[in-house]
Design a protein around this motif. Structure first.
Motif, PDB file in Angstrom:
ATOM      1  N   MET A  94       0.324  18.449  35.484  1.00  0.00           N
ATOM      2  CA  MET A  94      -0.600  17.318  35.020  1.00  0.00           C
ATOM      3  C   MET A  94      -1.939  17.966  34.674  1.00  0.00           C
ATOM      4  O   MET A  94      -2.329  19.060  35.147  1.00  0.00           O
ATOM      5  CB  MET A  94      -0.476  16.182  36.171  1.00  0.00           C
ATOM      6  N   LEU A  95      -2.735  16.949  33.730  1.00  0.00           N
ATOM      7  CA  LEU A  95      -4.078  17.435  33.398  1.00  0.00           C
ATOM      8  C   LEU A  95      -4.740  17.422  34.849  1.00  0.00           C
ATOM      9  O   LEU A  95      -4.922  16.615  35.523  1.00  0.00           O
ATOM     10  CB  LEU A  95      -4.502  16.698  32.357  1.00  0.00           C
ATOM     11  N   THR A  96      -5.914  18.256  34.680  1.00  0.00           N
ATOM     12  CA  THR A  96      -7.033  18.279  35.702  1.00  0.00           C
ATOM     13  C   THR A  96      -7.877  17.237  35.367  1.00  0.00           C
ATOM     14  O   THR A  96      -7.957  16.660  34.261  1.00  0.00           O
ATOM     15  CB  THR A  96      -7.689  19.374  35.801  1.00  0.00           C
ATOM     16  N   LYS A  97      -8.785  16.750  36.346  1.00  0.00           N
ATOM     17  CA  LYS A  97      -9.809  15.848  35.948  1.00  0.00           C
ATOM     18  C   LYS A  97     -10.720  16.175  34.824  1.00  0.00           C
ATOM     19  O   LYS A  97     -10.998  15.658  34.083  1.00  0.00           O
ATOM     20  CB  LYS A  97     -10.581  15.494  37.259  1.00  0.00           C
ATOM     21  N   THR A  98     -10.965  17.715  34.972  1.00  0.00           N
ATOM     22  CA  THR A  98     -12.171  18.124  33.799  1.00  0.00           C
ATOM     23  C   THR A  98     -11.524  18.009  32.504  1.00  0.00           C
ATOM     24  O   THR A  98     -11.962  17.810  31.486  1.00  0.00           O
ATOM     25  CB  THR A  98     -12.173  19.489  34.189  1.00  0.00           C
ATOM     26  N   ALA A  99     -10.005  18.269  32.278  1.00  0.00           N
ATOM     27  CA  ALA A  99      -9.437  18.315  31.055  1.00  0.00           C
ATOM     28  C   ALA A  99      -9.169  16.751  30.555  1.00  0.00           C
ATOM     29  O   ALA A  99      -9.466  16.473  29.341  1.00  0.00           O
ATOM     30  CB  ALA A  99      -7.909  18.852  31.305  1.00  0.00           C
ATOM     31  N   GLN A 100      -9.012  15.923  31.511  1.00  0.00           N
ATOM     32  CA  GLN A 100      -8.718  14.358  30.989  1.00  0.00           C
ATOM     33  C   GLN A 100     -10.130  13.802  30.536  1.00  0.00           C
ATOM     34  O   GLN A 100     -10.376  13.136  29.566  1.00  0.00           O
ATOM     35  CB  GLN A 100      -8.357  13.636  32.344  1.00  0.00           C
ATOM     36  N   GLU A 101     -11.378  14.298  31.245  1.00  0.00           N
ATOM     37  CA  GLU A 101     -12.706  14.000  30.787  1.00  0.00           C
ATOM     38  C   GLU A 101     -12.909  14.361  29.596  1.00  0.00           C
ATOM     39  O   GLU A 101     -13.677  13.694  28.692  1.00  0.00           O
ATOM     40  CB  GLU A 101     -13.783  14.457  31.950  1.00  0.00           C
ATOM     41  N   ARG A 102     -12.463  15.652  29.165  1.00  0.00           N
ATOM     42  CA  ARG A 102     -12.970  16.048  27.774  1.00  0.00           C
ATOM     43  C   ARG A 102     -11.813  15.585  26.640  1.00  0.00           C
ATOM     44  O   ARG A 102     -12.413  15.898  25.620  1.00  0.00           O
ATOM     45  CB  ARG A 102     -12.446  17.722  27.925  1.00  0.00           C
ATOM     46  N   MET A 103     -10.746  15.135  26.967  1.00  0.00           N
ATOM     47  CA  MET A 103      -9.811  14.919  26.047  1.00  0.00           C
ATOM     48  C   MET A 103     -10.257  13.853  24.938  1.00  0.00           C
ATOM     49  O   MET A 103     -10.046  13.970  23.646  1.00  0.00           O
ATOM     50  CB  MET A 103      -8.419  14.359  26.619  1.00  0.00           C
ATOM     51  N   PRO A 104     -10.885  12.677  25.295  1.00  0.00           N
ATOM     52  CA  PRO A 104     -11.494  11.905  24.384  1.00  0.00           C
ATOM     53  C   PRO A 104     -12.414  12.518  23.333  1.00  0.00           C
ATOM     54  O   PRO A 104     -12.224  12.235  21.953  1.00  0.00           O
ATOM     55  CB  PRO A 104     -12.198  10.799  24.920  1.00  0.00           C
ATOM     56  N   GLU A 105     -13.429  13.485  23.623  1.00  0.00           N
ATOM     57  CA  GLU A 105     -14.101  14.100  22.819  1.00  0.00           C
ATOM     58  C   GLU A 105     -13.382  14.887  21.879  1.00  0.00           C
ATOM     59  O   GLU A 105     -13.590  15.095  20.704  1.00  0.00           O
ATOM     60  CB  GLU A 105     -15.249  14.826  23.541  1.00  0.00           C
ATOM     61  N   ALA A 106     -12.308  15.803  22.439  1.00  0.00           N
ATOM     62  CA  ALA A 106     -11.537  16.612  21.614  1.00  0.00           C
ATOM     63  C   ALA A 106     -10.683  15.960  20.629  1.00  0.00           C
ATOM     64  O   ALA A 106     -10.569  16.098  19.498  1.00  0.00           O
ATOM     65  CB  ALA A 106     -10.461  17.415  22.417  1.00  0.00           C
ATOM     66  N   ILE A 107     -10.086  14.692  20.913  1.00  0.00           N
ATOM     67  CA  ILE A 107      -9.191  13.971  20.127  1.00  0.00           C
ATOM     68  C   ILE A 107     -10.247  13.422  19.003  1.00  0.00           C
ATOM     69  O   ILE A 107      -9.734  13.507  17.649  1.00  0.00           O
ATOM     70  CB  ILE A 107      -8.662  12.918  20.861  1.00  0.00           C
ATOM     71  N   GLY A 108     -11.213  12.965  19.337  1.00  0.00           N
ATOM     72  CA  GLY A 108     -12.284  12.230  18.469  1.00  0.00           C
ATOM     73  C   GLY A 108     -12.790  13.566  17.382  1.00  0.00           C
ATOM     74  O   GLY A 108     -12.864  13.119  15.966  1.00  0.00           O
ATOM     75  N   ALA A 109     -12.862  14.854  17.961  1.00  0.00           N
ATOM     76  CA  ALA A 109     -13.378  15.941  17.040  1.00  0.00           C
ATOM     77  C   ALA A 109     -12.073  16.039  15.791  1.00  0.00           C
ATOM     78  O   ALA A 109     -12.351  16.336  14.868  1.00  0.00           O
ATOM     79  CB  ALA A 109     -13.724  17.090  17.757  1.00  0.00           C
ATOM     80  N   LEU A 110     -10.978  16.072  16.182  1.00  0.00           N
ATOM     81  CA  LEU A 110      -9.982  16.340  15.456  1.00  0.00           C
ATOM     82  C   LEU A 110      -9.579  15.245  14.580  1.00  0.00           C
ATOM     83  O   LEU A 110      -9.318  15.577  13.233  1.00  0.00           O
ATOM     84  CB  LEU A 110      -8.697  16.383  16.340  1.00  0.00           C
ATOM     85  N   PHE A 111      -9.936  14.036  14.892  1.00  0.00           N
ATOM     86  CA  PHE A 111      -9.638  13.011  13.999  1.00  0.00           C
ATOM     87  C   PHE A 111     -10.880  12.905  12.801  1.00  0.00           C
ATOM     88  O   PHE A 111     -10.716  12.737  11.813  1.00  0.00           O
ATOM     89  CB  PHE A 111      -9.825  11.588  14.626  1.00  0.00           C
ATOM     90  N   ARG A 112     -12.118  13.496  13.217  1.00  0.00           N
ATOM     91  CA  ARG A 112     -13.145  13.566  12.376  1.00  0.00           C
ATOM     92  C   ARG A 112     -12.903  14.595  11.450  1.00  0.00           C
ATOM     93  O   ARG A 112     -13.070  14.514  10.338  1.00  0.00           O
ATOM     94  CB  ARG A 112     -14.600  14.103  13.154  1.00  0.00           C
TER      95      ARG A 112
END
Length: 153
Positions: A94-112
């Protein structure tokens, strides 16, 4: 008629894929993610997979490279493993809390990044491109599957 090998779909898609990978890598690296980890991150986030075998299948990679990637992700604090209660030889990932917290920003960067690369495309053209690429990937999978069944009787 002499076709230009550098203008074939295979070559152009390869160039586009490398360009997307470079762009994505530059935007994900500051967040502690690598572009190759993306299928694993998404599968874990969406609950589509939780074992090494399932992740390898989802990401379309062999088990040894998946094991290496998961070891690096664990070392980097992106995933954690727990024993699988149903199978003592396996573990749940499973994802760690750190990874979960960073995911929205990462996905946003990829969509941009995707939006930027489609500058000048209409919405209909962008949808058509995605549809055509999905069909192309299905064709490639079918060819690979039929060729592998010919090699491995």
């Amino acid at each position: 008629m002499n076709e230009d090998v550098l203008s074939t779909p295979g070559h152009l898609i390869s160039l586009a894929a490398r360009g997307f990978a470079r762009l994505s890598e530059s935007r994900l690296k500051p967040l502690g993610f690598g572009v190759g980890q993306l299928p694993v991150l998404v599968a874990l986030q969406n609950g589509k997979a939780s074992t090494q075998r399932d992740l390898a299948r989802f990401a379309r990679v062999e088990q040894p490279p998946m094991a290496q990637m998961l070891a690096r992700m664990e070392r980097d604090g992106l995933i954690q493993r727990t024993p699988d209660p149903a199978d003592g030889r396996s573990s749940r990932i499973m994802l760690t809390k750190t990874a979960q917290e960073r995911m929205p920003e990462a996905i946003g960067a990829l969509f941009r990044g995707n939006k930027e690369t489609l500058t000048g495309f209409t919405d209909a053209e962008a949808e058509q491109l995605v549809d055509m690429l999905k069909r192309l990937i299905e064709n490639l999978d079918q060819i690979a599957s039929s060729e592998s069944s010919l090699r491995d009787p």
